[in-house]
Enzyme design. Structure first.
Site, PDB file in Angstrom:
ATOM      1  N   SER A 168     101.030  17.838  56.228  1.00 54.19           N
ATOM      2  CA  SER A 168     102.230  17.879  55.369  1.00 54.19           C
ATOM      3  C   SER A 168     101.842  17.604  53.930  1.00 54.19           C
ATOM      4  O   SER A 168     100.745  17.131  53.654  1.00 54.19           O
ATOM      5  CB  SER A 168     103.210  16.793  55.846  1.00 54.19           C
ATOM      6  OG  SER A 168     103.458  16.942  57.229  1.00 54.19           O
ATOM      7  N   GLY A 169     102.773  17.901  53.027  1.00 57.00           N
ATOM      8  CA  GLY A 169     102.546  17.622  51.612  1.00 57.00           C
ATOM      9  C   GLY A 169     102.389  18.903  50.811  1.00 57.00           C
ATOM     10  O   GLY A 169     102.589  20.010  51.317  1.00 57.00           O
ATOM     11  N   SER A 170     101.969  18.739  49.547  1.00 55.54           N
ATOM     12  CA  SER A 170     101.930  19.890  48.623  1.00 55.54           C
ATOM     13  C   SER A 170     100.556  20.542  48.545  1.00 55.54           C
ATOM     14  O   SER A 170     100.394  21.562  47.870  1.00 55.54           O
ATOM     15  CB  SER A 170     102.331  19.411  47.224  1.00 55.54           C
ATOM     16  OG  SER A 170     101.376  18.459  46.753  1.00 55.54           O
ATOM     17  N   GLY A 203     102.759   9.293  52.020  1.00 58.11           N
ATOM     18  CA  GLY A 203     103.544   9.453  50.792  1.00 58.11           C
ATOM     19  C   GLY A 203     104.742  10.367  51.046  1.00 58.11           C
ATOM     20  O   GLY A 203     105.782  10.245  50.418  1.00 58.11           O
ATOM     21  N   GLU A 224     101.327  13.081  61.744  1.00 57.82           N
ATOM     22  CA  GLU A 224     100.024  13.419  61.164  1.00 57.82           C
ATOM     23  C   GLU A 224      98.920  12.676  61.885  1.00 57.82           C
ATOM     24  O   GLU A 224      97.861  13.230  62.188  1.00 57.82           O
ATOM     25  CB  GLU A 224      99.993  13.067  59.674  1.00 57.82           C
ATOM     26  CG  GLU A 224     100.852  13.975  58.813  1.00 57.82           C
ATOM     27  CD  GLU A 224     100.930  13.509  57.381  1.00 57.82           C
ATOM     28  OE1 GLU A 224     100.767  12.295  57.128  1.00 57.82           O
ATOM     29  OE2 GLU A 224     101.149  14.361  56.503  1.00 57.82           O
ATOM     30  N   LYS A 278      97.919   7.568  53.936  1.00 54.31           N
ATOM     31  CA  LYS A 278      98.770   8.742  54.130  1.00 54.31           C
ATOM     32  C   LYS A 278     100.187   8.270  54.403  1.00 54.31           C
ATOM     33  O   LYS A 278     100.385   7.124  54.802  1.00 54.31           O
ATOM     34  CB  LYS A 278      98.266   9.593  55.301  1.00 54.31           C
ATOM     35  CG  LYS A 278      97.030  10.414  54.936  1.00 54.31           C
ATOM     36  CD  LYS A 278      96.469  11.190  56.100  1.00 54.31           C
ATOM     37  CE  LYS A 278      97.434  12.212  56.634  1.00 54.31           C
ATOM     38  NZ  LYS A 278      98.004  13.091  55.563  1.00 54.31           N
ATOM     39  N   ASP A 310      94.745  18.260  56.560  1.00 54.27           N
ATOM     40  CA  ASP A 310      95.889  17.533  56.025  1.00 54.27           C
ATOM     41  C   ASP A 310      95.553  16.959  54.655  1.00 54.27           C
ATOM     42  O   ASP A 310      94.380  16.857  54.268  1.00 54.27           O
ATOM     43  CB  ASP A 310      96.252  16.392  57.002  1.00 54.27           C
ATOM     44  CG  ASP A 310      97.683  15.910  56.828  1.00 54.27           C
ATOM     45  OD1 ASP A 310      98.162  15.157  57.694  1.00 54.27           O
ATOM     46  OD2 ASP A 310      98.316  16.287  55.805  1.00 54.27           O
ATOM     47  N   GLY A 311      96.605  16.620  53.938  1.00 60.73           N
ATOM     48  CA  GLY A 311      96.432  16.009  52.629  1.00 60.73           C
ATOM     49  C   GLY A 311      96.277  14.501  52.766  1.00 60.73           C
ATOM     50  O   GLY A 311      96.212  13.960  53.867  1.00 60.73           O
TER      51      GLY A 311
HETATM   52  O1  DER Z   1     102.357  12.117  53.429  1.00 60.29           O
HETATM   53  C1  DER Z   1     101.221  12.511  53.636  1.00 60.29           C
HETATM   54  O2  DER Z   1     100.377  11.911  54.299  1.00 60.29           O
HETATM   55  C2  DER Z   1     100.813  13.784  52.974  1.00 60.29           C
HETATM   56  O3  DER Z   1      99.657  14.291  53.535  1.00 60.29           O
HETATM   57  C3  DER Z   1     100.666  13.476  51.501  1.00 60.29           C
HETATM   58  O4  DER Z   1     100.278  12.165  51.318  1.00 60.29           O
HETATM   59  C4  DER Z   1      99.709  14.349  50.751  1.00 60.29           C
HETATM   60  O5  DER Z   1     100.442  14.716  49.670  1.00 60.29           O
HETATM   61  P1  DER Z   1     100.025  15.823  48.634  1.00 60.29           P
HETATM   62  O6  DER Z   1      99.115  16.808  49.348  1.00 60.29           O
HETATM   63  O7  DER Z   1     101.332  16.424  48.246  1.00 60.29           O
HETATM   64  O8  DER Z   1      99.328  15.089  47.541  1.00 60.29           O
END
Ligand code: DER
Length: 236
Positions: free
Chosen positions: A30-32, A101, A108, A99, A86-87
Protein backbone atom coordinates in the site's frame (compact mmCIF):
# COMPACT_ATOMS: atom_id res chain seq x y z
CA UNK A 1 8.73 15.96 -8.71
CA UNK A 2 12.11 14.70 -7.52
CA UNK A 3 10.44 12.59 -4.85
CA UNK A 4 8.02 10.97 -7.33
CA UNK A 5 10.86 10.25 -9.74
CA UNK A 6 12.84 8.63 -6.92
CA UNK A 7 9.86 6.45 -5.97
CA UNK A 8 9.48 5.36 -9.60
CA UNK A 9 13.20 4.56 -9.91
CA UNK A 10 13.14 2.44 -6.74
CA UNK A 11 9.99 0.61 -7.84
CA UNK A 12 11.08 -0.07 -11.44
CA UNK A 13 14.51 -1.32 -10.37
CA UNK A 14 13.03 -3.61 -7.71
CA UNK A 15 10.51 -5.08 -10.15
CA UNK A 16 13.17 -5.62 -12.81
CA UNK A 17 15.35 -7.49 -10.33
CA UNK A 18 12.79 -9.39 -8.24
CA UNK A 19 9.58 -10.02 -10.21
CA UNK A 20 10.96 -12.96 -12.16
CA UNK A 21 9.13 -14.49 -15.15
CA UNK A 22 8.48 -17.75 -13.28
CA UNK A 23 6.84 -15.98 -10.30
CA UNK A 24 3.09 -16.51 -10.29
CA UNK A 25 1.86 -15.18 -6.89
CA UNK A 26 2.79 -11.57 -6.15
CA UNK A 27 1.93 -9.52 -3.05
CA UNK A 28 1.17 -5.84 -3.62
CA UNK A 29 1.60 -3.38 -0.75
CA UNK A 30 0.00 0.00 0.00
CA UNK A 31 0.96 3.65 -0.26
CA UNK A 32 2.07 6.02 -3.02
CA UNK A 33 5.21 4.16 -4.15
CA UNK A 34 3.52 0.86 -4.93
CA UNK A 35 1.60 2.19 -7.98
CA UNK A 36 4.99 2.45 -9.70
CA UNK A 37 5.60 -1.22 -8.86
CA UNK A 38 2.31 -2.18 -10.50
CA UNK A 39 2.94 0.00 -13.57
CA UNK A 40 6.31 -1.72 -14.10
CA UNK A 41 4.73 -5.19 -13.72
CA UNK A 42 2.02 -4.25 -16.24
CA UNK A 43 4.84 -3.15 -18.57
CA UNK A 44 6.19 -6.73 -18.45
CA UNK A 45 3.30 -7.46 -20.79
CA UNK A 46 0.03 -9.40 -20.92
CA UNK A 47 1.82 -12.66 -21.67
CA UNK A 48 4.05 -12.37 -18.59
CA UNK A 49 1.04 -11.58 -16.38
CA UNK A 50 -1.46 -14.01 -17.92
CA UNK A 51 -0.99 -16.78 -15.33
CA UNK A 52 -0.12 -14.51 -12.41
CA UNK A 53 -2.30 -13.63 -9.42
CA UNK A 54 -1.85 -10.52 -7.29
CA UNK A 55 -2.61 -10.42 -3.56
CA UNK A 56 -3.63 -7.03 -2.07
CA UNK A 57 -2.74 -5.57 1.33
CA UNK A 58 -5.97 -3.60 1.69
CA UNK A 59 -8.67 -1.65 -0.13
CA UNK A 60 -6.30 0.76 -1.92
CA UNK A 61 -4.03 -2.11 -2.97
CA UNK A 62 -6.99 -4.13 -4.27
CA UNK A 63 -8.31 -1.17 -6.29
CA UNK A 64 -4.84 -0.67 -7.78
CA UNK A 65 -4.61 -4.33 -8.89
CA UNK A 66 -8.12 -4.34 -10.38
CA UNK A 67 -7.78 -0.97 -12.13
CA UNK A 68 -4.48 -2.12 -13.63
CA UNK A 69 -6.21 -5.11 -15.21
CA UNK A 70 -4.25 -7.66 -13.18
CA UNK A 71 -5.78 -10.82 -11.70
CA UNK A 72 -6.84 -10.48 -8.08
CA UNK A 73 -6.16 -13.26 -5.57
CA UNK A 74 -6.72 -13.79 -1.88
CA UNK A 75 -4.14 -14.70 0.75
CA UNK A 76 -6.48 -17.54 1.86
CA UNK A 77 -6.11 -19.16 -1.58
CA UNK A 78 -2.37 -18.41 -1.80
CA UNK A 79 -0.84 -18.68 1.70
CA UNK A 80 2.63 -18.72 0.14
CA UNK A 81 3.62 -15.76 -2.01
CA UNK A 82 6.63 -15.68 -4.35
CA UNK A 83 7.45 -12.03 -3.75
CA UNK A 84 5.76 -9.15 -1.93
CA UNK A 85 6.74 -5.57 -2.80
CA UNK A 86 5.75 -2.74 -0.45
CA UNK A 87 6.61 0.77 0.61
CA UNK A 88 7.88 1.92 4.00
CA UNK A 89 7.92 5.01 6.17
CA UNK A 90 11.56 4.50 7.17
CA UNK A 91 14.21 1.76 6.76
CA UNK A 92 17.32 1.43 8.95
CA UNK A 93 20.65 -0.17 8.15
CA UNK A 94 19.43 -3.61 9.29
CA UNK A 95 16.38 -3.36 6.99
CA UNK A 96 14.09 -2.94 9.99
CA UNK A 97 11.31 -0.59 8.97
CA UNK A 98 8.47 1.53 10.21
CA UNK A 99 5.27 0.84 8.28
CA UNK A 100 1.69 1.89 8.82
CA UNK A 101 1.77 5.52 7.75
CA UNK A 102 -1.14 4.49 5.57
CA UNK A 103 -2.83 2.45 8.32
CA UNK A 104 -2.38 -0.77 6.32
CA UNK A 105 0.38 -2.49 8.27
CA UNK A 106 -1.65 -5.45 9.57
CA UNK A 107 -2.38 -6.97 6.16
CA UNK A 108 1.01 -5.75 4.92
CA UNK A 109 2.76 -7.74 7.65
CA UNK A 110 0.70 -10.85 6.84
CA UNK A 111 1.79 -10.66 3.20
CA UNK A 112 5.36 -9.78 4.12
CA UNK A 113 5.54 -12.90 6.28
CA UNK A 114 3.82 -15.06 3.65
CA UNK A 115 6.33 -14.02 1.01
CA UNK A 116 9.41 -16.04 0.14
CA UNK A 117 10.99 -12.68 -0.70
CA UNK A 118 9.87 -9.35 0.80
CA UNK A 119 11.15 -6.24 -0.97
CA UNK A 120 10.88 -2.61 0.13
CA UNK A 121 10.70 0.30 -2.31
CA UNK A 122 10.95 3.93 -1.19
CA UNK A 123 12.22 7.42 -1.91
CA UNK A 124 15.43 8.75 -0.38
CA UNK A 125 13.64 10.29 2.65
CA UNK A 126 13.03 6.82 4.03
CA UNK A 127 16.67 5.71 3.92
CA UNK A 128 18.01 6.31 7.46
CA UNK A 129 20.60 4.90 9.85
CA UNK A 130 18.20 4.68 12.79
CA UNK A 131 14.39 4.56 12.82
CA UNK A 132 12.77 7.77 14.05
CA UNK A 133 15.31 10.00 12.30
CA UNK A 134 12.91 11.49 9.75
CA UNK A 135 9.61 9.80 10.52
CA UNK A 136 8.49 11.59 13.69
CA UNK A 137 4.83 10.53 13.79
CA UNK A 138 5.71 7.47 15.87
CA UNK A 139 5.22 3.72 15.61
CA UNK A 140 1.79 2.94 14.06
CA UNK A 141 -0.14 0.44 16.19
CA UNK A 142 -3.43 -1.17 15.13
CA UNK A 143 -5.69 -1.69 18.16
CA UNK A 144 -9.22 -2.96 18.71
CA UNK A 145 -11.49 0.05 19.37
CA UNK A 146 -12.71 -1.43 22.66
CA UNK A 147 -9.18 -1.31 24.11
CA UNK A 148 -7.72 1.87 22.60
CA UNK A 149 -7.86 3.94 25.81
CA UNK A 150 -6.17 1.19 27.81
CA UNK A 151 -3.45 0.76 25.18
CA UNK A 152 -2.87 4.54 25.18
CA UNK A 153 -2.61 4.52 28.98
CA UNK A 154 -0.12 1.63 28.92
CA UNK A 155 1.97 3.35 26.26
CA UNK A 156 2.02 6.58 28.32
CA UNK A 157 2.63 5.00 31.71
CA UNK A 158 4.33 1.66 31.13
CA UNK A 159 6.23 1.91 27.83
CA UNK A 160 7.18 5.56 28.31
CA UNK A 161 5.70 6.95 25.10
CA UNK A 162 4.00 10.03 26.59
CA UNK A 163 3.15 11.50 23.19
CA UNK A 164 1.24 8.42 21.94
CA UNK A 165 -2.05 9.50 20.36
CA UNK A 166 -5.10 8.05 18.65
CA UNK A 167 -4.86 8.79 14.89
CA UNK A 168 -7.74 11.10 14.03
CA UNK A 169 -9.22 11.18 10.51
CA UNK A 170 -9.05 14.32 8.35
CA UNK A 171 -11.94 13.76 5.91
CA UNK A 172 -14.15 12.14 8.51
CA UNK A 173 -15.22 13.04 12.02
CA UNK A 174 -13.54 10.81 14.59
CA UNK A 175 -10.58 8.39 14.41
CA UNK A 176 -9.07 6.68 11.36
CA UNK A 177 -10.63 3.21 10.93
CA UNK A 178 -8.44 0.52 9.28
CA UNK A 179 -9.61 -1.92 6.58
CA UNK A 180 -10.09 -4.34 9.47
CA UNK A 181 -12.38 -1.99 11.44
CA UNK A 182 -9.74 -1.13 14.03
CA UNK A 183 -8.17 2.11 15.32
CA UNK A 184 -4.57 3.29 14.88
CA UNK A 185 -2.39 4.71 17.64
CA UNK A 186 0.88 6.51 16.78
CA UNK A 187 3.49 6.11 19.51
CA UNK A 188 6.74 8.14 19.29
CA UNK A 189 9.81 6.76 21.08
CA UNK A 190 13.17 8.51 21.39
CA UNK A 191 15.84 7.65 18.81
CA UNK A 192 17.93 5.79 21.40
CA UNK A 193 15.14 3.29 21.99
CA UNK A 194 14.39 3.06 18.26
CA UNK A 195 17.88 1.62 17.86
CA UNK A 196 16.36 -1.62 19.23
CA UNK A 197 13.13 -1.80 17.19
CA UNK A 198 12.61 -5.50 17.87
CA UNK A 199 12.51 -4.89 21.63
CA UNK A 200 9.98 -2.09 21.25
CA UNK A 201 7.90 -4.13 18.82
CA UNK A 202 7.72 -7.08 21.24
CA UNK A 203 6.80 -4.85 24.21
CA UNK A 204 4.00 -3.14 22.26
CA UNK A 205 2.69 -6.40 20.81
CA UNK A 206 2.19 -7.77 24.36
CA UNK A 207 -0.15 -4.93 25.36
CA UNK A 208 -3.69 -6.30 25.60
CA UNK A 209 -5.80 -5.01 22.72
CA UNK A 210 -2.94 -4.54 20.27
CA UNK A 211 -3.58 -6.25 16.94
CA UNK A 212 -0.34 -5.43 15.07
CA UNK A 213 2.68 -3.13 15.30
CA UNK A 214 4.11 -1.12 12.40
CA UNK A 215 7.69 -2.27 13.01
CA UNK A 216 8.84 -4.94 10.53
CA UNK A 217 12.04 -6.46 11.92
CA UNK A 218 14.27 -8.95 10.06
CA UNK A 219 11.64 -9.41 7.32
CA UNK A 220 12.86 -7.61 4.21
CA UNK A 221 15.34 -9.23 1.82
CA UNK A 222 16.32 -5.90 0.25
CA UNK A 223 15.33 -2.22 0.17
CA UNK A 224 15.51 -0.02 -2.95
CA UNK A 225 15.77 3.78 -2.61
CA UNK A 226 15.66 6.26 -5.49
CA UNK A 227 18.03 9.16 -4.84
CA UNK A 228 17.64 12.88 -5.62
CA UNK A 229 20.42 12.69 -8.23
CA UNK A 230 18.69 9.92 -10.14
CA UNK A 231 20.90 7.15 -8.75
CA UNK A 232 19.67 4.11 -6.84
CA UNK A 233 20.68 2.82 -3.39
CA UNK A 234 20.06 -0.81 -2.51
CA UNK A 235 20.38 -2.13 1.06
CA UNK A 236 20.32 -5.84 1.76
O1 DER B 1 1.55 2.40 5.37
C1 DER B 1 2.47 1.78 4.86
O2 DER B 1 3.15 0.93 5.42
C2 DER B 1 2.83 2.14 3.45
O3 DER B 1 3.63 1.18 2.88
C3 DER B 1 3.49 3.50 3.51
O4 DER B 1 4.15 3.66 4.72
C4 DER B 1 4.46 3.79 2.42
O5 DER B 1 4.06 5.02 2.00
P1 DER B 1 4.58 5.74 0.70
O6 DER B 1 5.02 4.67 -0.28
O7 DER B 1 3.38 6.49 0.24
O8 DER B 1 5.71 6.60 1.16
Amino acid sequence: SVIEKSKQLAAWTAVDEHVLPEYRVIGIGSGSTVPYVVERIVNQGAEANRDRVFIPTGFQSKELIVSSGLSLGDVDQYPTIDVTLDGADEVDTQLNCIKGGGACHLREKVLAEAATTFILVADYRKNVEYLGTNFKAGVPIEVVPFAYAKVLQNLHQVLDSPKATLRMAVAKAGPVVSDNGNFIIDAPFDVERMKEPYTIMAQIKMLTGVVEVGLFCHMARAAYFGNQDGSITVKW
